[in-house]
Design an enzyme around this catalytic site. Structure first.
Site, short mmCIF file in Angstrom:
data_model
loop_
_atom_site.label_atom_id
_atom_site.label_comp_id
_atom_site.label_asym_id
_atom_site.label_seq_id
_atom_site.Cartn_x
_atom_site.Cartn_y
_atom_site.Cartn_z
N ARG A 101 0.87 -1.19 0.00
CA ARG A 101 0.00 0.00 0.00
C ARG A 101 0.89 1.22 0.00
O ARG A 101 1.87 1.29 0.74
CB ARG A 101 -0.90 0.00 1.24
N HIS A 129 -7.95 -0.03 -5.62
CA HIS A 129 -7.83 -0.93 -4.46
C HIS A 129 -8.47 -2.27 -4.85
O HIS A 129 -9.54 -2.62 -4.38
CB HIS A 129 -8.55 -0.29 -3.27
#
Ligand code: NCD
Length: 304
Positions: A101, A129
């Site tokens: 991330r 995402h």
């Protein structure tokens, strides 16, 4: 080398297969408990996370593998100025698969180009995402029994909400999908998504009205206003309380509508709604771990 950077990296058939494996894991988790023995997952989180990082780690442990990694940029050599690509070249010497991330859009993609092992995008800035989308798809599948013929409402921060962007992209490949996109005008979807919807001929309405649009939704996807992506505090404060779902608004929703939220929640869903049978956002959390198990298995299998 196979990576998951954008949800479109997987075909519709591959996503169906993943959801099928997820169902098998739910039915018989013991059958999967040694499938990743002696394999290591690295979680490289340059941005805060609770669910995504812990669900990746729990997923690898449930498969009999082990985990290493860091949970903030400050605690890695990024704080000394190391590039993402150098970090990934290093970590691919220690791990068999990487979940990353990063606050910068495209960082996991760059990383994947330098990596000797599969890289999974666990969220890149306000962009994408894809593993939250797999979670959402499994939840939709389990709650509604189908991915097709759904009217999907999305509310809140549709501009910066990366989970919204990936979910809309994924839903374009199913039949009979339409969207009601509810947000303040300043927080509407990015124009590239609007162009995609237009190109695919998917019906959608952009509105700043919530009550009037709840009645015929199959799914309501609530989102948090993404404070960390705003350029100034003033705009955030002005916009943050515009779309709040409470029991009063729930009266307008159908009895079989399901409420999803990627979480974390701030105040956009009143806690009273949690007890309503239509609220499935905490079931979604469990689905997130399961579908990440299926994903780790798939990518490790394909990198052999
Ligand atoms: C989301 C994210 O990080 O984009 N959270 C998550 O991964 N479940 C949503 C959010 O932070 O609002």
């Amino acid at each position: 080398m196979r990576h998951l950077i954008d949800i479109r990296d997987f075909s519709k058939e591959e996503i169906n297969d993943l959801l099928e494996v997820a169902e098998q894991i739910i039915a018989d988790p013991v059958a999967f408990q040694d499938r990743c023995a002696h394999k290591r997952l690295a979680t490289l989180f340059f941005e805060p996370s609770t669910r995504t990082r812990l669900s990746f780690e729990a997923a690898m442990q449930a498969l009999g593998g082990s985990v290493l990694g860091f949970s903030s940029a400050d605690s890695s050599s990024a704080a000394k100025g190391e590039s993402v690509t150098d970090t990934v070249r290093t970590v691919s010497c220690y791990a068999d698969i990487i979940a990353m991330r990063h606050p910068k859009e495209g960082a996991p993609f760059l990383a994947s180009q330098q990596s000797e092992v599969p890289v999974i995008n666990a969220g890149d800035g306000g962009h994408n995402h894809p593993t939250q989308t797999l979670t959402d798809l499994l939840t939709i599948h389990r709650e509604k029994g189908r991915p097709n013929n759904l009217k999907i409402g999305m509310a809140g921060d549709l501009k910066f909400g990366r989970t919204v962007h990936s979910l809309i992209t994924a839903m374009l490949q199913y039949e009979g999908i339409s969207f009601v996109l509810m947000s303040p005008p300043e927080l509407r979807i990015p124009s590239y998504l609007r162009e995609m919807l237009d190109r695919e001929g998917v019906p959608y309405l952009e509105t700043d009205e919530m009550e009037a649009n709840l009645g015929d939704l199959d799914i309501l996807y609530m989102t948090r206003v993404q404070k960390e992506r705003f350029f100034n505090e003033e705009d955030y404060v002005r916009l943050k309380d515009r779309f709040i779902l409470d029991m009063e608004k729930m009266q307008y929703a159908a009895a079989d509508m399901k409420i999803l939220h990627p979480l974390p929640r701030v105040n956009e869903i009143s806690v009273k709604v949690d007890d309503d049978p239509r609220a499935v956002y905490f079931d979604q959390v469990k689905n997130g771990m399961i579908v990440r198990m299926a994903l780790i298995l798939k990518l490790l299998e394909e990198s052999k």
